[in-house]
Design an enzyme around this catalytic site. Sequence first.
Site, mmCIF file in Angstrom:
data_model
loop_
_atom_site.group_PDB
_atom_site.id
_atom_site.type_symbol
_atom_site.label_atom_id
_atom_site.label_comp_id
_atom_site.label_asym_id
_atom_site.label_seq_id
_atom_site.Cartn_x
_atom_site.Cartn_y
_atom_site.Cartn_z
ATOM 1 N N LYS A 128 -4.456 -5.617 9.834
ATOM 2 C CA LYS A 128 -5.442 -4.630 9.556
ATOM 3 C C LYS A 128 -6.242 -3.808 10.513
ATOM 4 O O LYS A 128 -6.290 -2.487 10.650
ATOM 5 C CB LYS A 128 -6.393 -5.331 8.503
ATOM 6 C CG LYS A 128 -6.161 -5.920 7.083
ATOM 7 C CD LYS A 128 -7.260 -6.246 6.462
ATOM 8 C CE LYS A 128 -6.811 -7.193 5.303
ATOM 9 N NZ LYS A 128 -8.067 -7.688 4.325
ATOM 10 N N GLY B 265 -10.043 -14.499 -3.498
ATOM 11 C CA GLY B 265 -9.481 -13.356 -4.079
ATOM 12 C C GLY B 265 -8.174 -14.042 -5.035
ATOM 13 O O GLY B 265 -7.903 -13.380 -6.176
HETATM 14 O O1 F6P Z 1 -5.691 -9.018 2.911
HETATM 15 C C1 F6P Z 1 -5.653 -9.969 2.117
HETATM 16 C C2 F6P Z 1 -6.771 -10.160 1.399
HETATM 17 O O2 F6P Z 1 -7.836 -10.275 1.648
HETATM 18 C C3 F6P Z 1 -6.521 -11.153 0.155
HETATM 19 O O3 F6P Z 1 -7.061 -12.305 0.230
HETATM 20 C C4 F6P Z 1 -7.192 -10.442 -1.172
HETATM 21 O O4 F6P Z 1 -6.729 -11.016 -2.445
HETATM 22 C C5 F6P Z 1 -6.812 -8.943 -0.952
HETATM 23 O O5 F6P Z 1 -6.931 -8.759 0.516
HETATM 24 C C6 F6P Z 1 -7.531 -7.853 -1.816
HETATM 25 O O6 F6P Z 1 -8.912 -8.126 -1.241
HETATM 26 P P1 F6P Z 1 -10.133 -7.211 -2.131
HETATM 27 O O7 F6P Z 1 -10.222 -7.639 -3.430
HETATM 28 O O8 F6P Z 1 -11.494 -7.449 -1.253
HETATM 29 O O9 F6P Z 1 -9.697 -5.841 -2.087
#
Ligand code: F6P
Length: 534
Positions: free
Chosen positions: A503, A257
């Site tokens: 989370k 991400g």
């Molecule tokens: O909570 C952290 C995370 O997993 C990051 O690593 C990532 O960039 C963000 O959440 C958003 O995730 P996604 O693109 O799957 O919505």
Amino acid sequence: MTDHWKPLFAKHAAVKDRAIMDLFGADAQRTQRFSARAGAMLLDYSKTNIDDDTKAALIGLAKSAGLAEKRAAMFGGEKINDTEGRAVLHVALRAPQGVTIETDGRDVVPEVRAIRARMADFARAVRSGTFRAQGGAITDVVNIGIGGSDLGPVMATLALAPYHDGPRVHYVSNVDGAHIHDVLRGLDPETTLVIVASKTFTTIETMTNADTAKAWMGRVVKDPGAQFVAVSTAAEKTKAYGIDPKLVFGFEDWVGGRYSLWGPIGLAVMLAVGPESFDAFLAGGRDMDERFLTEALEDNIAVMLALVGVWHTQICGYSTRAVLPYDQRLLRLPAYLQQLEMESNGKRVAMDGSDLTVQSGPVVWGEPGTNGQHAFYQLIHQGTRVVPCEFLVAKEGHEPDLAHQHLLLVSNCLAQSEALLRGRSLDEARAIMAKKGAVGDERERQARHRVFPGNRPSTTLAYPKLTPFVLGQIIALYEHRVFVEGVILGINSYDQWGVELGKELALALQPVLEGKAGTEGKDGSTAALVAFLK
Ligand code: F6P
């Protein structure tokens, strides 16, 4: 800890009180020898307490950690993210035509280029007005995403403002309804395009905001689906959400991400600045990749930036790093680097599951200069902690008619690193107070408040101008720095298990706050806060 750390700790113990200033006196070539270049970009790390021995020992540390082999493994598509069983191939998102990058026996470059061609076609259609929303051409784009699906695009959109000739682009990330409310308030749903940017397409903040945007659009627009785009690795989920597959831009799980800006997650940026500027950004990233792959470690800008970081964080024990861009359009760079560095290298367990015996990566923070000077530089100059500072500055701005302001900006940037290095002695402070007419104990007392200890380390990254190409170089430089630091620490820089517990607990607290479940099993503080906030 390997034996290669030991000489560095011993060296630090021996030199920690010496004046960096004296290193310049002893070596007229210091700046040339303690700087690295990447084309027209210069990294000056001579204002640190690193000398030839230290540099050699740091390079020895990098070699002993298997840097060359691990770099080859990353670029070679090996599953170096082994807690998630994934390759780490963000470099493939900017690979040039003709280069082969394989993972699982498959060359991923043709597919990357095909998706980029689709993005470019779509961007051209939106930017030219050929793509029609219910109310005609798109005037506004709302990118809904968080973390890596937000910070990179936000940072780059701001950075490339002089190249912005497409629709207005807005970003919504926070689950706080205030964020989407304030963004949508000024927009016309009939001419707005929504991008739901989520690698997993499950992130609660993003999906909740997407629902809110869909409802907002659905009140006016007959077919909101025609104005919704998805960027994700989860094709099935985007389909289930009702997004037309023609408006889905996919990528694969070998893009982390926080490393995803270069591919479809950069769509909002491409819509703003156009495919040509976006290509120039990719070319800058690629340029840095080639340097990272081919240059000798001592001349390799990414490696040297990382080694300076290791020296300050793990060896000297400075726990934070200030990122100070003297470039207003890099306003969000510190926040972007916070995720890049802290989500990647904020880990206490090595690849093999053992505890780290040195500190993990630093706390990264910062603000553009000169604003920061009027806020927190007091602590940087006179606080009890040492904060290594990373200055960034362009030779030239984008406003030729305001060149006098750019000059002022540059002189402030240089003045700060000079002040950190030089400081002001008690004798100098006494002389200042004497000139003001202070005498005796009062002169002494007042003088002590005006002393700057100095000898505080900083680096300066100087570049010609913040063009798309240079931005690409800068971002890839930081990505490779994080990689090198991670290799030296022996950690997996590409997972992020540390974000999961919060989370899970948030999901469990939702029914408690709704009054559908009790606070049994919660600690006293959480239970009391629930009672207060319910
Ligand atoms: O909570 C952290 C995370 O997993 C990051 O690593 C990532 O960039 C963000 O959440 C958003 O995730 P996604 O693109 O799957 O919505």
